[in-house]
Scaffold this active site. Sequence first.
Site, PDB file in Angstrom:
ATOM      1  N   ASN A   1      17.658 -39.857  69.027  1.00  0.00           N
ATOM      2  CA  ASN A   1      18.218 -40.810  68.065  1.00  0.00           C
ATOM      3  C   ASN A   1      17.128 -41.036  67.023  1.00  0.00           C
ATOM      4  O   ASN A   1      16.181 -41.772  67.262  1.00  0.00           O
ATOM      5  CB  ASN A   1      18.581 -42.118  68.787  1.00  0.00           C
ATOM      6  N   TRP A   2      17.295 -40.382  65.885  1.00  0.00           N
ATOM      7  CA  TRP A   2      16.214 -40.418  64.882  1.00  0.00           C
ATOM      8  C   TRP A   2      16.106 -41.745  64.146  1.00  0.00           C
ATOM      9  O   TRP A   2      15.116 -42.007  63.482  1.00  0.00           O
ATOM     10  CB  TRP A   2      16.437 -39.306  63.847  1.00  0.00           C
ATOM     11  N   LYS A   3      17.164 -42.528  64.194  1.00  0.00           N
ATOM     12  CA  LYS A   3      17.220 -43.795  63.429  1.00  0.00           C
ATOM     13  C   LYS A   3      16.935 -43.536  61.947  1.00  0.00           C
ATOM     14  O   LYS A   3      17.196 -42.447  61.458  1.00  0.00           O
ATOM     15  CB  LYS A   3      16.254 -44.825  64.027  1.00  0.00           C
TER      16      LYS A   3
ATOM     17  N   HIS B   1      24.983 -48.866  69.716  1.00  0.00           N
ATOM     18  CA  HIS B   1      23.541 -48.987  69.947  1.00  0.00           C
ATOM     19  C   HIS B   1      23.164 -50.464  69.841  1.00  0.00           C
ATOM     20  O   HIS B   1      23.735 -51.198  69.034  1.00  0.00           O
ATOM     21  CB  HIS B   1      22.769 -48.150  68.917  1.00  0.00           C
TER      22      HIS B   1
ATOM     23  N   GLU C   1      20.874 -51.934  68.427  1.00  0.00           N
ATOM     24  CA  GLU C   1      20.499 -52.373  67.072  1.00  0.00           C
ATOM     25  C   GLU C   1      21.747 -52.667  66.241  1.00  0.00           C
ATOM     26  O   GLU C   1      21.751 -53.586  65.428  1.00  0.00           O
ATOM     27  CB  GLU C   1      19.607 -51.306  66.413  1.00  0.00           C
TER      28      GLU C   1
ATOM     29  N   GLU D   1      20.724 -48.530  78.007  1.00  0.00           N
ATOM     30  CA  GLU D   1      19.509 -48.781  77.235  1.00  0.00           C
ATOM     31  C   GLU D   1      19.151 -50.263  77.307  1.00  0.00           C
ATOM     32  O   GLU D   1      19.663 -51.072  76.524  1.00  0.00           O
ATOM     33  CB  GLU D   1      19.720 -48.407  75.768  1.00  0.00           C
TER      34      GLU D   1
ATOM     35  N   GLY E   1      11.884 -48.989  72.040  1.00  0.00           N
ATOM     36  CA  GLY E   1      10.833 -49.025  71.023  1.00  0.00           C
ATOM     37  C   GLY E   1       9.680 -49.953  71.364  1.00  0.00           C
ATOM     38  O   GLY E   1       8.852 -50.261  70.518  1.00  0.00           O
TER      39      GLY E   1
ATOM     40  N   SER F   1      12.108 -46.136  75.604  1.00  0.00           N
ATOM     41  CA  SER F   1      10.718 -45.670  75.727  1.00  0.00           C
ATOM     42  C   SER F   1      10.544 -44.494  76.691  1.00  0.00           C
ATOM     43  O   SER F   1       9.563 -44.437  77.430  1.00  0.00           O
ATOM     44  CB  SER F   1       9.784 -46.825  76.096  1.00  0.00           C
TER      45      SER F   1
ATOM     46  N   GLY G   1      14.431 -42.287  71.384  1.00  0.00           N
ATOM     47  CA  GLY G   1      14.185 -42.769  70.026  1.00  0.00           C
ATOM     48  C   GLY G   1      12.878 -42.212  69.487  1.00  0.00           C
ATOM     49  O   GLY G   1      12.802 -41.077  69.011  1.00  0.00           O
ATOM     50  N   GLY G   2      11.817 -43.003  69.581  1.00  0.00           N
ATOM     51  CA  GLY G   2      10.526 -42.639  68.983  1.00  0.00           C
ATOM     52  C   GLY G   2      10.047 -41.238  69.337  1.00  0.00           C
ATOM     53  O   GLY G   2       9.584 -40.488  68.456  1.00  0.00           O
TER      54      GLY G   2
HETATM   55  C1  PEP Z   1      16.788 -45.761  71.212  1.00  0.00           C
HETATM   56  O1  PEP Z   1      16.653 -46.180  70.090  1.00  0.00           O
HETATM   57  O2  PEP Z   1      17.921 -45.465  71.591  1.00  0.00           O
HETATM   58  C2  PEP Z   1      15.612 -45.631  72.051  1.00  0.00           C
HETATM   59  C3  PEP Z   1      15.785 -45.422  73.317  1.00  0.00           C
HETATM   60  O3  PEP Z   1      14.383 -45.752  71.438  1.00  0.00           O
HETATM   61  P1  PEP Z   1      12.942 -45.518  72.114  1.00  0.00           P
HETATM   62  O4  PEP Z   1      12.995 -44.230  72.877  1.00  0.00           O
HETATM   63  O5  PEP Z   1      11.990 -45.453  70.960  1.00  0.00           O
HETATM   64  O6  PEP Z   1      12.686 -46.671  73.012  1.00  0.00           O
END
Ligand code: PEP
Length: 252
Positions: free
Chosen positions: A10-12, A96, A98, A168, A174, A213, A234-235
């Site tokens: 998930n590049w955001k 998501h 967010e 999640e 994050g 994470s 994500g990251g």
């Molecule tokens: C996400 O945004 O779905 C996510 C899991 O981010 P991260 O891996 O950075 O925690």
Amino acid sequence: MMRRKLVAGNWKMHGGLTQNAGLLDAVRDGMASMPDVDCAVCVPFPYLAQAQQKLSGSNVKWGAQDVHQSDKGAFTGEVSAAMLRDFGCSYVIVGHSERRAYYGESSHLVAEKFMAAQKAGLTPILCVGETLEQREGGVTEAIVAEQLDALIQLAGVQALRNAVVAYEPVWAIGTGKTATSAQAQEVHTFIRRRVASHDGQIASGLCILYGGSVKANNAAELFAMPDIDGGLIGGAALVADEFLAICRAGQI
Ligand code: PEP
């Protein structure tokens, strides 16, 4: 039941044409030697064409991070599921945390988005998960149940036959704080049992990702759990070597 792992990035709202080009090339090339793990990248809308151009014919699929619930209409700024199909998307993330937190998306709206995606032939990735306050208040299962039940009520359990659920925990996204593999497994089991109360076959085939994470150094332990079928990343999805190492941890 042994389910094939799926690792989805998930590049955001990161990157740009130049940066993406290198990342897409590296992921595509790296995945060429990993035929037994499914991989996808969910990119911002403007880069769908680039993802399509770079990934067509490879074993990396692509998708988007949100979709509108209507087929079409006067919804300035929105993007329909059919539009995502036009760019070869296989997946779309819905709900998501967010989106739920910053854009007030309710579980009902998320369920509508899920249905719109599926109707257009996309595989929705339904995100569910609790905040830290909710976990500490002992209501994790109630929160996840509400998010899941909204879909089952609206679309029926059949909707989960060709879908992905991503657990999640909001406190792990994050933040560098990962749920332990035992904490994640516990909620994954809860999700599978809840689906099984409607349909055992759908439940046992359901792909349930963990997100929060996930990094190269914790992916293998998480993926070893019986109800963790891969990750939503994500990251770490923005760094090719790290993302590929996570995919490697998903190999059978
Ligand atoms: C996400 O945004 O779905 C996510 C899991 O981010 P991260 O891996 O950075 O925690």
